[in-house]
Design a protein around this motif. Structure first.
Motif, PDB file in Angstrom:
ATOM      1  N   UNK A   5       0.856  -1.191   0.000  1.00 37.18           N
ATOM      2  CA  UNK A   5       0.000   0.000   0.000  1.00 37.18           C
ATOM      3  C   UNK A   5       0.889   1.237   0.000  1.00 37.18           C
ATOM      4  N   UNK A   6       0.671   2.112  -0.982  1.00 38.59           N
ATOM      5  CA  UNK A   6       1.352   3.405  -1.022  1.00 38.59           C
ATOM      6  C   UNK A   6       0.332   4.477  -0.653  1.00 38.59           C
ATOM      7  N   UNK A   7       0.598   5.207   0.425  1.00 41.73           N
ATOM      8  CA  UNK A   7      -0.354   6.186   0.948  1.00 41.73           C
ATOM      9  C   UNK A   7       0.108   7.609   0.693  1.00 41.73           C
ATOM     10  N   UNK A   8      -0.699   8.367  -0.041  1.00 36.61           N
ATOM     11  CA  UNK A   8      -0.517   9.815  -0.157  1.00 36.61           C
ATOM     12  C   UNK A   8      -1.660  10.464   0.602  1.00 36.61           C
ATOM     13  N   UNK A   9      -1.684  11.790   0.720  1.00 39.41           N
ATOM     14  CA  UNK A   9      -2.769  12.400   1.486  1.00 39.41           C
ATOM     15  C   UNK A   9      -3.592  13.424   0.710  1.00 39.41           C
ATOM     16  N   UNK A  10      -3.037  14.023  -0.347  1.00 42.14           N
ATOM     17  CA  UNK A  10      -3.800  15.080  -1.036  1.00 42.14           C
ATOM     18  C   UNK A  10      -5.103  14.556  -1.629  1.00 42.14           C
ATOM     19  N   UNK A  11      -5.154  13.266  -1.928  1.00 39.11           N
ATOM     20  CA  UNK A  11      -6.370  12.682  -2.481  1.00 39.11           C
ATOM     21  C   UNK A  11      -7.305  12.096  -1.445  1.00 39.11           C
ATOM     22  N   UNK A  12      -6.966  12.209  -0.158  1.00 43.62           N
ATOM     23  CA  UNK A  12      -7.821  11.661   0.896  1.00 43.62           C
ATOM     24  C   UNK A  12      -9.064  12.519   1.105  1.00 43.62           C
ATOM     25  N   UNK A  13     -10.165  11.923   1.527  1.00 41.28           N
ATOM     26  CA  UNK A  13     -11.351  12.719   1.862  1.00 41.28           C
ATOM     27  C   UNK A  13     -11.073  13.548   3.104  1.00 41.28           C
ATOM     28  N   UNK A  14     -11.681  14.716   3.157  1.00 44.45           N
ATOM     29  CA  UNK A  14     -11.482  15.575   4.321  1.00 44.45           C
ATOM     30  C   UNK A  14     -10.229  16.413   4.280  1.00 44.45           C
ATOM     31  N   UNK A 170      -8.021  -2.023 -13.219  1.00 46.45           N
ATOM     32  CA  UNK A 170      -7.747  -1.486 -11.885  1.00 46.45           C
ATOM     33  C   UNK A 170      -9.012  -0.859 -11.322  1.00 46.45           C
ATOM     34  N   UNK A 171      -9.343  -1.188 -10.085  1.00 47.39           N
ATOM     35  CA  UNK A 171     -10.522  -0.621  -9.437  1.00 47.39           C
ATOM     36  C   UNK A 171     -10.202   0.793  -8.961  1.00 47.39           C
ATOM     37  N   UNK A 172     -11.071   1.742  -9.300  1.00 48.07           N
ATOM     38  CA  UNK A 172     -10.893   3.118  -8.845  1.00 48.07           C
ATOM     39  C   UNK A 172     -11.998   3.468  -7.852  1.00 48.07           C
ATOM     40  N   UNK A 173     -11.602   3.947  -6.683  1.00 44.62           N
ATOM     41  CA  UNK A 173     -12.554   4.392  -5.669  1.00 44.62           C
ATOM     42  C   UNK A 173     -12.430   5.902  -5.518  1.00 44.62           C
ATOM     43  N   UNK A 174     -13.450   6.664  -5.968  1.00 39.83           N
ATOM     44  CA  UNK A 174     -13.380   8.124  -5.824  1.00 39.83           C
ATOM     45  C   UNK A 174     -13.582   8.532  -4.370  1.00 39.83           C
ATOM     46  N   UNK A 175     -12.658   9.324  -3.856  1.00 39.20           N
ATOM     47  CA  UNK A 175     -12.739   9.783  -2.468  1.00 39.20           C
ATOM     48  C   UNK A 175     -13.254  11.210  -2.362  1.00 39.20           C
ATOM     49  N   UNK A 176     -13.110  11.970  -3.450  1.00 38.07           N
ATOM     50  CA  UNK A 176     -13.605  13.342  -3.502  1.00 38.07           C
ATOM     51  C   UNK A 176     -13.431  13.833  -4.929  1.00 38.07           C
ATOM     52  N   UNK A 181      -8.340  24.125  -6.920  1.00 37.59           N
ATOM     53  CA  UNK A 181      -7.113  23.518  -6.407  1.00 37.59           C
ATOM     54  C   UNK A 181      -7.132  23.386  -4.887  1.00 37.59           C
ATOM     55  N   UNK A 182      -7.909  24.225  -4.206  1.00 38.63           N
ATOM     56  CA  UNK A 182      -7.967  24.183  -2.749  1.00 38.63           C
ATOM     57  C   UNK A 182      -9.381  23.955  -2.240  1.00 38.63           C
ATOM     58  N   UNK A 183     -10.184  23.229  -3.029  1.00 34.36           N
ATOM     59  CA  UNK A 183     -11.542  22.931  -2.592  1.00 34.36           C
ATOM     60  C   UNK A 183     -12.011  21.645  -3.247  1.00 34.36           C
ATOM     61  N   UNK A 184     -12.833  20.877  -2.524  1.00 37.21           N
ATOM     62  CA  UNK A 184     -13.339  19.620  -3.069  1.00 37.21           C
ATOM     63  C   UNK A 184     -14.695  19.304  -2.459  1.00 37.21           C
ATOM     64  N   UNK A 185     -15.450  18.473  -3.137  1.00 38.25           N
ATOM     65  CA  UNK A 185     -16.703  17.959  -2.613  1.00 38.25           C
ATOM     66  C   UNK A 185     -16.535  16.471  -2.378  1.00 38.25           C
ATOM     67  N   UNK A 186     -17.103  15.965  -1.280  1.00 41.57           N
ATOM     68  CA  UNK A 186     -16.866  14.567  -0.925  1.00 41.57           C
ATOM     69  C   UNK A 186     -18.029  14.025  -0.097  1.00 41.57           C
ATOM     70  N   UNK A 187     -18.264  12.716  -0.166  1.00 43.00           N
ATOM     71  CA  UNK A 187     -19.291  12.112   0.684  1.00 43.00           C
ATOM     72  C   UNK A 187     -18.840  12.085   2.139  1.00 43.00           C
ATOM     73  N   UNK A 188     -19.738  11.618   3.022  1.00 41.79           N
ATOM     74  CA  UNK A 188     -19.369  11.463   4.427  1.00 41.79           C
ATOM     75  C   UNK A 188     -18.316  10.373   4.575  1.00 41.79           C
ATOM     76  N   UNK A 189     -17.604  10.388   5.683  1.00 40.55           N
ATOM     77  CA  UNK A 189     -16.528   9.424   5.907  1.00 40.55           C
ATOM     78  C   UNK A 189     -17.072   7.997   6.001  1.00 40.55           C
ATOM     79  N   UNK A 190     -18.258   7.833   6.587  1.00 34.84           N
ATOM     80  CA  UNK A 190     -18.857   6.499   6.671  1.00 34.84           C
ATOM     81  C   UNK A 190     -19.094   5.923   5.276  1.00 34.84           C
ATOM     82  N   UNK A 191     -19.596   6.749   4.375  1.00 29.94           N
ATOM     83  CA  UNK A 191     -19.826   6.309   3.000  1.00 29.94           C
ATOM     84  C   UNK A 191     -18.503   5.943   2.330  1.00 29.94           C
ATOM     85  N   UNK A 192     -17.497   6.788   2.521  1.00 28.69           N
ATOM     86  CA  UNK A 192     -16.177   6.543   1.934  1.00 28.69           C
ATOM     87  C   UNK A 192     -15.604   5.209   2.403  1.00 28.69           C
TER      88      UNK A 192
END
Length: 282
Positions: A5-14, A170-176, A181-192
């Motif tokens: 697992x390679x973990x970055x953070x800019x693509x994380x929800x929240x 490859x399975x893609x899971x959209x997180x947001x 560049x400094x704003x995103x829309x995303x579901x709740x964390x439970x949904x994610x």
């Protein structure tokens, strides 16, 4: 079965603010909680689906974004920077699958949330064989050259087209989804978290059924690195390995993905050095 697992953070929800990206940032503790919870969810799901060994490469910034004391199960954690191969340190042919979590779109993507490639301070764009490249493509090429398929990518929706183009299956899971560049829309964390569990199960099924191939864009890799500051190009043009194309761009050729990642990372570090030098001049 063995997973990387390679973990970055800019693509994380929240995560949608510069205040969440570094240990000295005011909201970084929120990023740590989000990243650790997501990694634990993936570890649990992989363990329940036959993976007895899991390695997690903490791969953003100083690469200390996970709360080590909270990591569960049978995972090993790679932390700290700088290190060889950056985001894919320790990945080799002994693994059965790789998963890229919290990944973001390439530098130069319109509305891509916190878009960059390897270093937002250094590069405005990185092109490989004429393709605008993201960290997914760089690291995916390395994984594929080790015969390890990228079974799942989770991150900003603007990355999905690149994943489907170069890594069908490859399975893609959209997180947001980036709004700017400094704003995103995303579901709740439970949904994610629920979508992530389902994505991991689908990815494991695809791996077992051999539905996921390897990434191949042809070698050698002809790379054009477009810098944000022409001074970086001034510094590196004296080395024969790098051909100066214009004020901001150099070209080089890499025979394989290990060499490719190493040279891009070297240029990123030169960029950090140039920035530090400019800031030190009083």
């Amino acid at each position: 079965m063995k997973a990387f697992i390679s973990l970055d953070v800019e693509g994380l929800p929240g995560v949608s603010s510069l205040t969440m990206l570094n240990p000295w940032s005011s909201q970084f503790d929120r990023t740590v909680r989000i990243a650790t919870k997501m990694v634990n969810t993936i570890i649990d799901e992989l363990s329940s689906n036959g993976f007895s060994e899991i390695v997690v490469a903490d791969s953003h910034g100083l690469m200390t974004n996970l709360d080590y004391c909270e990591i569960k199960g049978n995972a090993k954690i790679v932390q700290g920077y700088p290190r060889p191969l950056s985001m894919v340190t320790t990945l080799d042919s002994s693994f059965n699958a790789s998963l890229f979590i919290g990944y973001h779109s390439a530098a130069g993507t319109i509305h891509g949330i916190l878009d960059h490639t390897m270093s937002s301070r250094t590069f405005s764009e990185v092109r490989i064989n004429g393709i605008r490249a993201s960290e997914f493509l760089l690291n995916g090429l390395y994984s594929s050259e080790n015969n390890v398929p990228v079974v799942l990518v989770a991150g900003d929706e603007y990355l999905e087209r690149e994943v489907s183009s170069f890594s069908p299956g490859t399975v893609f899971v959209p997180l947001k989804k980036g709004v700017s560049r400094l704003s995103a829309i995303m579901p709740s964390f439970d949904v994610i978290l629920n979508q992530l569990k389902l994505g991991v199960r689908e990815a494991v099924e695809g791996l077992r059924e051999r539905k996921i191939g390897l990434i191949n864009i042809g070698r050698p890799y002809v790379v054009e690195a477009v810098f944000r500051d022409s001074l970086i190009a001034d510094v590196v043009e004296q080395y024969d390995r790098f051909q100066r194309l214009d004020a901001y761009t150099v070209r080089f050729v890499a025979e394989n993905a290990r060499e490719l990642i190493g040279l891009v990372e070297l240029l990123a570090i030169v960029g950090y050095g140039v920035d530090a030098l400019k800031n030190a001049i009083k």
